[in-house]
Design a protein around this motif. Structure first.
Motif, PDB file in Angstrom:
ATOM      1  N   ARG A  30       0.843  -1.199   0.000  1.00 19.63           N
ATOM      2  CA  ARG A  30       0.000   0.000   0.000  1.00 19.63           C
ATOM      3  C   ARG A  30       0.878   1.250   0.000  1.00 19.63           C
ATOM      4  O   ARG A  30       1.974   1.263   0.561  1.00 19.63           O
TER       5      ARG A  30
ATOM      6  N   SER B 234      -6.496  -1.021  -6.152  1.00 18.18           N
ATOM      7  CA  SER B 234      -7.736  -0.420  -5.657  1.00 18.18           C
ATOM      8  C   SER B 234      -7.361   0.835  -4.878  1.00 18.18           C
ATOM      9  O   SER B 234      -6.246   0.947  -4.365  1.00 18.18           O
ATOM     10  N   LEU B 235      -8.304   1.778  -4.802  1.00 21.12           N
ATOM     11  CA  LEU B 235      -8.067   3.037  -4.093  1.00 21.12           C
ATOM     12  C   LEU B 235      -9.116   3.189  -3.006  1.00 21.12           C
ATOM     13  O   LEU B 235     -10.314   3.254  -3.282  1.00 21.12           O
ATOM     14  N   THR B 236      -8.649   3.227  -1.763  1.00 19.42           N
ATOM     15  CA  THR B 236      -9.555   3.368  -0.622  1.00 19.42           C
ATOM     16  C   THR B 236      -8.981   4.388   0.352  1.00 19.42           C
ATOM     17  O   THR B 236      -7.856   4.223   0.838  1.00 19.42           O
ATOM     18  N   GLU B 237      -9.777   5.451   0.601  1.00 15.94           N
ATOM     19  CA  GLU B 237      -9.392   6.495   1.554  1.00 15.94           C
ATOM     20  C   GLU B 237      -7.976   7.014   1.293  1.00 15.94           C
ATOM     21  O   GLU B 237      -7.161   7.171   2.199  1.00 15.94           O
TER      22      GLU B 237
ATOM     23  N   GLN C  94      -5.551   5.602  -0.153  1.00 12.96           N
ATOM     24  CA  GLN C  94      -4.494   4.596  -0.145  1.00 12.96           C
ATOM     25  C   GLN C  94      -4.612   3.699  -1.376  1.00 12.96           C
ATOM     26  O   GLN C  94      -5.683   3.152  -1.652  1.00 12.96           O
TER      27      GLN C  94
ATOM     28  N   THR D 255      -3.778   0.286  -3.091  1.00 14.40           N
ATOM     29  CA  THR D 255      -3.407  -1.073  -2.716  1.00 14.40           C
ATOM     30  C   THR D 255      -3.138  -1.880  -3.976  1.00 14.40           C
ATOM     31  O   THR D 255      -3.902  -1.811  -4.945  1.00 14.40           O
TER      32      THR D 255
END
Length: 218
Positions: free
Chosen positions: A21, A67-70, A72, A74
């Motif tokens: 990440r 993937s993009l979450t908050e 971040q 990954t």
């Protein structure tokens, strides 16, 4: 070039973090502070990479593996060894492309350099021609060379006006033209005549003029 900068920065961050990440904000900051990017922006006028630009590049490099979450990013099934190999492959591809572009441009560059050099040399020779003629014409006897003498009687009639319309290939050629004017007059006019004596005297004036111009050039 953007791809290799993004991939290089991403690889460095993943190695440092020892995880799969990375912060998108940090990634963008590191990319746009990259030394190569800082050199490219002033040269190309291109703006620094936006978040959108970076995400598009990552999608191309790692299709369906992120993937993009908050904030971040990954990466899934990511092998740093493979990323390093991809980085080297990108480097080689870009290097070969740039080498090819340079090779294709070299003939054009050579022509431009040659044209520029020729143009500068021509301007210098024209300047020397005009300077020498103007200096020689300060002498009263030079008026006898305003028109060609002995047309039909000398091998190559020549006068100052004709010389002024020519561009010499060298200072020596310019000197030879002026010397021919004097030689034509000396051979054409009867030995001992006033014109003959003037032509002989103008030889010294020509030598003085050439010496002056050469001293200036040196």
């Amino acid at each position: 070039m953007d791809e290799i900068i993004v991939l290089q920065t991403l690889y460095s961050l993943l190695v440092q973090n020892k995880t799969n990440r990375v912060s998108l904000v940090r990634l963008q900051t590191e990319i746009n502070e990259n030394a190569l990017m800082n050199r490219l922006v002033p040269c190309t006028g291109k703006q620094v990479l936006s978040v959108h630009d970076i995400l598009e590049i990552i999608k191309r490099l790692f299709p369906k593996k992120t993937s993009l979450t908050e904030g971040q990013l990954t990466f899934y099934n990511l092998q740093l060894g493979e990323m390093r190999d991809t980085l080297f492959e990108l480097f080689e591809r870009i290097k070969n492309e740039l080498t090819s572009q340079i090779s294709e441009s070299e003939p054009l560059i050579d022509v431009l350099i040659k044209d520029k050099t020729t143009s500068q040399r021509t301007r210098l020779l024209v300047l020397c021609r005009d300077t020498l003629l103007n200096k020689f014409e300060e002498h009263g006897r030079s008026k006898m060379y305003l028109k060609s003498v002995g047309e039909g009687a000398v091998k190559e009639p020549l006068d100052l006006e004709l010389i002024r319309k020519r561009t010499p290939a060298s200072i020596l050629e310019l000197q030879a033209w002026l010397q021919m004017c004097v030689a034509n007059a000396t051979m054409f006019h009867q030995s001992g005549s006033q014109e003959w004596r003037d032509a002989r005297a103008s030889q010294g004036e020509l030598d003085e003029t050439i010496g002056f111009v050469r001293s200036v050039l040196e």
